[in-house]
Scaffold this motif. Structure first.
Motif, short mmCIF file in Angstrom:
data_model
loop_
_atom_site.label_atom_id
_atom_site.label_comp_id
_atom_site.label_asym_id
_atom_site.label_seq_id
_atom_site.Cartn_x
_atom_site.Cartn_y
_atom_site.Cartn_z
N ASN A 74 23.47 41.80 12.30
CA ASN A 74 23.28 40.99 10.84
C ASN A 74 21.53 41.35 10.97
O ASN A 74 20.65 40.65 10.29
CB ASN A 74 23.36 39.51 11.25
N PRO A 75 21.17 40.56 12.93
CA PRO A 75 19.75 40.44 12.62
C PRO A 75 18.92 42.10 12.82
O PRO A 75 17.81 41.70 11.91
CB PRO A 75 19.47 40.75 14.36
N TYR A 76 19.11 43.64 12.57
CA TYR A 76 18.80 44.34 12.27
C TYR A 76 19.07 44.45 10.49
O TYR A 76 17.26 44.61 10.11
CB TYR A 76 19.38 45.74 12.67
N ILE A 77 19.26 44.08 9.91
CA ILE A 77 19.40 43.64 8.24
C ILE A 77 18.47 43.04 7.88
O ILE A 77 17.49 42.89 7.04
CB ILE A 77 20.97 43.26 7.41
N SER A 78 18.70 41.60 8.76
CA SER A 78 17.19 40.86 8.56
C SER A 78 16.46 41.24 8.99
O SER A 78 15.53 41.20 7.73
CB SER A 78 18.04 39.64 9.05
N PHE A 79 15.92 42.15 9.39
CA PHE A 79 14.41 42.54 10.07
C PHE A 79 14.48 43.05 8.82
O PHE A 79 13.28 43.42 8.40
CB PHE A 79 14.54 43.09 11.01
N THR A 80 15.34 44.37 8.63
CA THR A 80 15.07 44.89 7.77
C THR A 80 14.40 44.64 6.46
O THR A 80 13.28 45.11 5.53
CB THR A 80 15.81 46.15 7.18
N LEU A 81 15.01 43.23 5.90
CA LEU A 81 14.83 42.71 3.76
C LEU A 81 13.40 42.33 4.59
O LEU A 81 12.34 42.49 3.63
CB LEU A 81 15.86 42.26 3.91
N TYR A 82 13.64 41.78 5.74
CA TYR A 82 12.22 41.17 5.67
C TYR A 82 10.71 42.05 5.72
O TYR A 82 9.81 42.40 5.55
CB TYR A 82 11.85 40.59 6.97
N ARG A 83 10.84 42.83 6.36
CA ARG A 83 10.10 44.25 6.11
C ARG A 83 9.89 44.84 5.22
O ARG A 83 8.47 44.89 4.36
CB ARG A 83 10.25 45.15 6.86
N TRP A 84 11.02 45.22 4.21
CA TRP A 84 10.84 45.10 2.68
C TRP A 84 10.45 44.84 2.40
O TRP A 84 9.08 44.73 1.43
CB TRP A 84 12.08 45.28 2.26
N ASP A 85 9.75 43.13 2.49
CA ASP A 85 9.43 42.37 1.28
C ASP A 85 7.94 42.05 2.56
O ASP A 85 7.40 42.29 0.74
CB ASP A 85 9.75 40.58 2.27
N ILE A 86 7.53 42.53 3.45
CA ILE A 86 6.18 43.24 3.61
C ILE A 86 6.02 44.11 2.60
O ILE A 86 4.68 44.22 1.93
CB ILE A 86 6.25 43.41 4.97
N ASN A 87 6.66 45.10 2.61
CA ASN A 87 6.23 46.47 2.00
C ASN A 87 5.69 45.72 0.97
O ASN A 87 4.74 46.83 0.08
CB ASN A 87 7.56 47.32 2.90
N ILE A 88 6.35 45.72 -0.16
CA ILE A 88 6.38 45.00 -1.66
C ILE A 88 4.69 44.98 -1.54
O ILE A 88 4.22 45.56 -2.56
CB ILE A 88 6.90 44.12 -2.12
N ARG A 89 4.83 43.74 -0.77
CA ARG A 89 3.09 43.35 -0.04
C ARG A 89 1.37 44.34 -0.18
O ARG A 89 1.28 44.46 -0.88
CB ARG A 89 2.76 42.37 0.29
N MET A 90 2.62 44.75 0.61
CA MET A 90 1.06 46.07 1.29
C MET A 90 1.58 46.93 0.36
O MET A 90 -0.15 47.68 0.57
CB MET A 90 2.23 46.76 2.63
N ALA A 91 2.31 47.58 -0.40
CA ALA A 91 2.57 48.64 -1.30
C ALA A 91 1.66 48.41 -2.56
O ALA A 91 0.49 49.20 -3.09
CB ALA A 91 3.83 48.81 -2.06
N THR A 92 0.55 46.55 -2.86
CA THR A 92 0.21 46.54 -3.61
C THR A 92 -1.15 46.74 -2.83
O THR A 92 -2.13 47.32 -3.50
CB THR A 92 0.15 45.17 -3.93
N VAL A 93 -1.30 46.83 -1.59
CA VAL A 93 -2.89 46.49 -0.71
C VAL A 93 -2.80 48.27 -0.92
O VAL A 93 -4.26 48.59 -0.98
CB VAL A 93 -2.71 45.94 0.51
#
Ligand SMILES: Nc1ncnc2c1ncn2[C@@H]1O[C@H](COP(=O)(O)OP(=O)(O)O)[C@@H](O)[C@H]1O
Ligand SMILES: [Mg+2]
Lengths: 257, 416
Positions: free
Chosen positions: B346-365
């Motif tokens: 569960n923590p791993y999935i949670s961290f992955t989602l969190y990172r995906w969220d960051i990656n969306i923002r980073m992808a625009t940058v």
């Protein structure tokens, strides 16, 4: 065979971190079928001693013979084969919370299960039946498919016992098995250990906090103080002076009924 | 309860592999700890020196200077400073390592400290002396760098310890230097008087150009795909690496080495921003397919980030089940499967989602430097002074980021 079942010789354990000497030159032996109780204050080295026997903790020095084999020198593959005959139960139960009771009990067969089957979780029909039978034995047949974290303390420890039973052990190490339980539950758990000892002939090494429990269930008692053996004898031989030696001058004996 | 039993150290050890291995591990541990302490003290003193001279030069001399002395004098001063601090006080490094000097009979005497100071140069500077147990300077002075001795006294308040004062000075110097570097009277004044210059931008922002919506929407999808790809492939690499980067699973000298190298490498990779990685990969893979460079940049950075997050979670797992499963005679893999993995899914999935969220923002940058997707479009509009179109794109980005943020936090709440 004339040799005792378990021989501990000059066992010393120094924890590198903080250089704590947890066990100091400890020697004693245990005959097959004994119910040996280890007592001592917390920090006296009880957990360390039990963990040295199945090498969850690496001894620093000394030898431990189990059935004539020096387990301190075994390779890790051989040690695994020895471990599967040694059941262990813990103060904090150490169950997998997210798994069901039967899931936890089945892990007791891991030492007998080939790696690939273990990884896939394919336990044999025989093992599943055995797991149900052992849950039945500890009175938890109806809780088989309940998640471990939904069970009470006493029930969790009984799952722990069923897990150990799955190993069909010759030796059971019990590290303060009832310290997290209330008195009534304590006795019920201790009685399962007593039953294993008497009926299945399992040699038991249990560390206990209360002398009254030690007297009631042990066939012999050893006491540790600062990692040294300060008493070894029958339960009846611990009188008031002995008691003060082991637990310190200010200690009062407390009864668990 | 501390100290070895009689004869324990003097008995000649038999030379078997476990004995050699333990001896090596102990020496590596001693050397590593000493080096870490020295490193922290030297770096700390160096930073303080640089800051103080910078401030002095800036405010006092009106110029920019960092050391005001030749480089060798600077190095000598810092190293000797560290040696003095470690010998005659309780240095910052010693405090962080939870270590303290003590003699056989308690508090070190002045003479012992002088010997320690002299021995320090023989031991730490040429490094060899560190690999003795005990190290040379401890042998020479009779002092030991051990865990703090409990003396039953209240700890000194921070302003009466050298480390506390040092940290306070460091903090103050940083603040003063930071003010000097970033704020000038001109830009401070402009902050309050020139807000009107952005008016045309805000006006355009609130009158979107609907003709570019379809094309921008396509770029938005590209951006989402970039984030999904980068995250998914990062997970594939980061999950196995995280096990090698968890301190509690990597025991023994070899394990400790792998752990140290891996964690070090990951923190270096992580400290390079995705936008810099994007530039590197743009040069590397040329511009045939721009989003590819962007994905690679996010991928590399995500791996480093996820390995750290995963490994820290692994280090926090309950060791109880590991003991229990090991005690049944299970093999290493079975222990992982039954005792470790249930605690981390569960923590791993949670961290992955969190990172995906960051990656969306980073992808625009990342897109802004030419890494493809919506960011690249935004960049074109901004450099072409197409404020209205730029505003439209930014509005879309805001909506997307908000939606993903909401979605991922809802999912993570479910897992907790
Ligand atoms: N992993 C460890 N690292 C360092 N010291 C330990 C560790 N485990 C136990 N000790 C120390 O060893 C001594 C004996 O501990 P333990 O065997 O847990 O005693 P008991 O089970 O009787 O309470 C204690 O002083 C304890 O602090
Ligand atoms: Mg204990």
């Amino acid at each position: 065979m004339a040799n005792p079942y378990l021989v501990v010789e000059n066992l010393t354990k120094v924890y590198e971190r903080g250089q704590v000497v947890a066990l100091r030159d400890l020697s004693f032996s245990v005959e097959k079928g004994e119910f040996l109780v280890v007592i001592g204050l917390s920090g006296s080295g009880k957990s360390t001693l039990l963990r040295c026997i199945n090498r969850l903790v690496e001894p620093t020095k000394g030898k431990i013979y189990l059935d004539g084999v020096d387990v301190t020198r075994l390779s890790s593959a051989r040690m695994r084969r020895v471990r599967r005959r040694i059941g262990m139960i813990f103060q904090q139960f150490n169950l997998i919370d997210r798994s069901t009771a039967i899931g936890n009990v089945l892990t007791g067969r891991l030492g007998y299960t080939p790696a690939w089957r273990a990884l896939l979780g394919w336990f044999s029909k025989a093992d599943r039946d055995r797991a149900l039978a052992n849950l039945e034995r500890v009175g938890l047949r109806d809780k088989a498919y309940v998640r471990a974290d939904q069970l009470s303390g006493g029930q969790r420890q009984r799952v722990g016992i069923a897990r150990a039973l799955m190993q069909e052990p010759e030796l059971l190490l019990a590290d303060e098995p009832v310290s997290a339980l209330d008195p009534a539950t304590s006795h019920s758990v201790m009685q399962y250990l007593e039953q294993m000892n008497r009926e299945d002939g399992v040699t038991v090494l249990a560390s206990l906090h209360f002398l009254s429990l030690a007297r009631r269930y042990g066939t012999r008692i050893i006491a540790l103080k600062d990692g040294q053996l300060v008493f070894d004898g029958p339960p009846g031989a611990i009188d008031d002076t002995r008691f003060k030696e082991i637990y310190g001058e200010e200690a009062e004996e407390v009864e668990v009924r | 309860m501390t100290g070895y039993p009689d004869g324990f150290l003097t008995d000649p050890p038999s030379l078997s592999w476990p004995v050699v291995r333990d001896a090596l591990a102990r020496r590596a541990g001693i050397a590593g700890r000493h080096l870490a302490i020295v490193f922290l003290d030297v770096v700390g003193l160096a930073i303080l020196w640089l800051l103080v001279t910078y401030i002095y030069a800036w405010y006092g001399l009106g110029s920019i200077a960092y050391t005001l002395v030749p480089w060798w004098a600077f190095v000598l001063g810092v190293v000797e400073g560290a040696a003095l601090w470690e010998s005659f006080g309780r240095s910052l490094g010693q405090r962080f390592a939870h270590r303290e000097l003590s003699g056989a009979s308690g508090v070190p005497t002045g003479g012992q400290r002088v010997l320690y100071f002299i021995g320090w140069h023989l031991t730490v500077l040429p490094l060899v002396g560190l690999f003795f147990d005990p190290p040379w300077h401890e042998r020479l002075s009779g002092l030991r760098l051990g865990p703090p001795v409990e003396r039953g006294e209240a700890p000194r308040p921070w302003y009466r310890t050298s480390s506390g004062l040092f940290l306070a000075a460091l903090l103050l110097a940083t603040a003063v230097a930071a003010v000097g570097v970033t704020i000038t009277t001109t830009n401070l004044r402009r902050l309050f008087t020139e807000a009107g210059r952005t008016a045309k931008f805000w006006r355009a922002f609130f009158s979107p150009d609907t003709t570019i919506l379809a094309a921008s929407g396509r770029d938005l999808v590209v951006t989402i795909y970039m984030a999904v790809m980068a995250t998914a492939f990062a997970v594939v690499v980061a999950v196995p690496l995280s096990f090698l980067a968890a301190r509690n699973l990597m025991r023994g000298p070899v394990g400790r080495l792998v752990y140290t190298v891996l964690r070090g490498a990951m923190s270096i990779v992580r400290s390079i921003e995705p936008i810099v990685w994007a530039i590197i990969f743009l040069i590397w893979v040329t511009v045939v397919r721009a989003p590819f460079a962007g994905v690679l940049a996010l991928w590399v950075h995500s791996i480093a980030d996820l390995v750290k997050l995963y490994a820290e979670r692994l280090e926090a797992i309950d060791p109880g089940p590991i003991e229990a499963i090991t005690a049944t005679g299970a093999g290493r893999l079975a222990v992982l499967r039954y005792a470790v993995i249930p605690q981390i899914v569960n923590p791993y999935i949670s961290f992955t989602l969190y990172r995906w969220d960051i990656n969306i923002r980073m992808a625009t940058v990342v897109g802004v430097v030419g890494g493809g997707g919506i960011g690249q479009r935004l960049y074109h509009y901004l450099t072409g002074n197409l404020w209205q179109q730029a505003g439209t794109v930014m509005l879309l980005i805001v909506i997307l980021v908000w939606a993903i943020d909401y979605l991922s936090s809802r999912l993570r709440a479910k897992l907790a």
